[in-house]
Design an enzyme around this catalytic site. Structure first.
Site, mmCIF file in Angstrom:
data_model
loop_
_atom_site.group_PDB
_atom_site.id
_atom_site.type_symbol
_atom_site.label_atom_id
_atom_site.label_comp_id
_atom_site.label_asym_id
_atom_site.label_seq_id
_atom_site.Cartn_x
_atom_site.Cartn_y
_atom_site.Cartn_z
ATOM 1 N N SER A 41 106.199 79.814 24.893
ATOM 2 C CA SER A 41 107.199 80.751 24.383
ATOM 3 C C SER A 41 106.848 81.226 22.974
ATOM 4 C CB SER A 41 108.575 80.089 24.349
ATOM 5 O OG SER A 41 108.914 79.599 25.623
HETATM 6 N N1 SAH Z 1 108.675 75.201 27.105
HETATM 7 C C1 SAH Z 1 107.363 75.745 27.426
HETATM 8 C C2 SAH Z 1 107.482 77.147 27.996
HETATM 9 C C3 SAH Z 1 106.788 77.189 29.296
HETATM 10 S S1 SAH Z 1 107.072 78.598 30.319
HETATM 11 C C4 SAH Z 1 106.426 75.686 26.245
HETATM 12 O O1 SAH Z 1 106.862 75.329 25.150
HETATM 13 O O2 SAH Z 1 105.234 75.960 26.415
HETATM 14 C C5 SAH Z 1 108.178 77.904 31.525
HETATM 15 C C6 SAH Z 1 107.691 76.727 32.299
HETATM 16 O O3 SAH Z 1 108.715 76.408 33.224
HETATM 17 C C7 SAH Z 1 106.418 76.942 33.115
HETATM 18 O O4 SAH Z 1 105.468 75.973 32.792
HETATM 19 C C8 SAH Z 1 106.886 76.792 34.547
HETATM 20 O O5 SAH Z 1 105.946 76.196 35.416
HETATM 21 C C9 SAH Z 1 108.102 75.905 34.389
HETATM 22 N N2 SAH Z 1 109.065 75.950 35.491
HETATM 23 C C10 SAH Z 1 109.485 77.015 36.217
HETATM 24 N N3 SAH Z 1 110.383 76.632 37.136
HETATM 25 C C11 SAH Z 1 110.531 75.282 36.996
HETATM 26 C C12 SAH Z 1 111.309 74.297 37.669
HETATM 27 N N4 SAH Z 1 112.129 74.599 38.686
HETATM 28 N N5 SAH Z 1 111.219 73.015 37.241
HETATM 29 C C13 SAH Z 1 110.406 72.660 36.220
HETATM 30 N N6 SAH Z 1 109.635 73.547 35.551
HETATM 31 C C14 SAH Z 1 109.704 74.847 35.934
#
Ligand code: SAH
Length: 225
Positions: free
Chosen positions: A75
């Protein structure tokens, strides 16, 4: 590998990823309305360039989302700061993050001294994030699972942060919120998501507030390796 190549990360350390560059990001966030010094300090402390591929390290202190593989993104720092600032208002101890991704948001929460639990559905991303937590000596509990079910065994949580967007709030997560707790989550279709802040009072009553428009990758069902 030649000596010269091995020295490159050092050179990076004093250039595009130096403390000075991080300080500049913090000043920029301050200019864009982030005022919680604890949050700004965490952003100053956690080396974001370790949470992206080496090829992108020189861009790690720009205020922008960056690709982390599997179609996912780390993000934007302002979004991480905004979400973290919102949850710090309730002085949380035990926190749950859904969507570990690169691990950066979880590391920011850990740097704030919180007891962090994080769930990721993509095994490979989680393995890489865990290596980073170990490398930084951070004690973060993580689980490879569909985060839409939360982590009931370790709940309830004082704060829940969802870092992927769902069409609507997920009931299982709201249920795992402790009285007095706060949940911050992007909600809505890809074209028009809003960041929601939901507060559960001591009697379990829920109030909701919109923090503004955001863009997140979708919250998907199931898990993959
Ligand atoms: N907080 C992260 C942002 C990652 S983007 C950071 O600091 O880098 C969002 C993430 O959510 C992705 O890695 C994606 O695989 C995950 N995601 C999407 N749906 C999900 C679910 N149902 N359960 C767990 N993770 C999920």
């Amino acid at each position: 590998m030649s000596l010269r190549m091995r020295l490159q990360p050092e050179a990076l350390g004093s250039g595009m990823t130096s403390q000075r560059v991080r300080d500049r990001l913090v000043e920029r966030l301050r200019g864009n309305g982030i005022s919680d010094e604890r949050v700004l300090n965490a952003i100053r402390t956690v080396p974001r360039h370790l949470f992206v591929d080496e090829a992108l390290a020189t861009r790690a202190y720009e205020d922008t989302a960056l690709p982390i593989g599997h179609g996912q993104t780390i993000s934007q720092p302002w979004v991480v700061a905004k979400m973290t600032e919102a949850l710090m208002q309730v002085e949380p101890t035990r926190v749950l993050e859904i969507g570990t991704g690169s691990g950066y948001q979880a590391a920011i929460l850990a740097a704030l001294g919180l007891e962090v639990h994080t769930v990721e559905r993509i095994g490979e991303l989680l393995r890489t994030a865990r290596k980073r937590f170990r490398q930084l000596g951070m004690n973060i509990r993580s689980k490879h699972d569909d985060g839409r079910i939360g982590w009931a065994e370790n709940g309830p949580f004082d704060a829940i942060l969802v870092t992927a967007a769902a069409p609507a709030l997920v009931d299982a997560l709201t249920e795992q919120l402790a009285p007095g707790g706060i949940l911050v989550a992007p909600v809505g279709p890809a074209s028009s998501q809003s960041l929601l802040r939901l507060h559960k009072d001591a009697d379990g009553r829920i109030t909701q507030q919109t923090l503004g428009p955001v863009v997140f990758v979708p919250l998907l069902s199931g898990m993959i390796d």
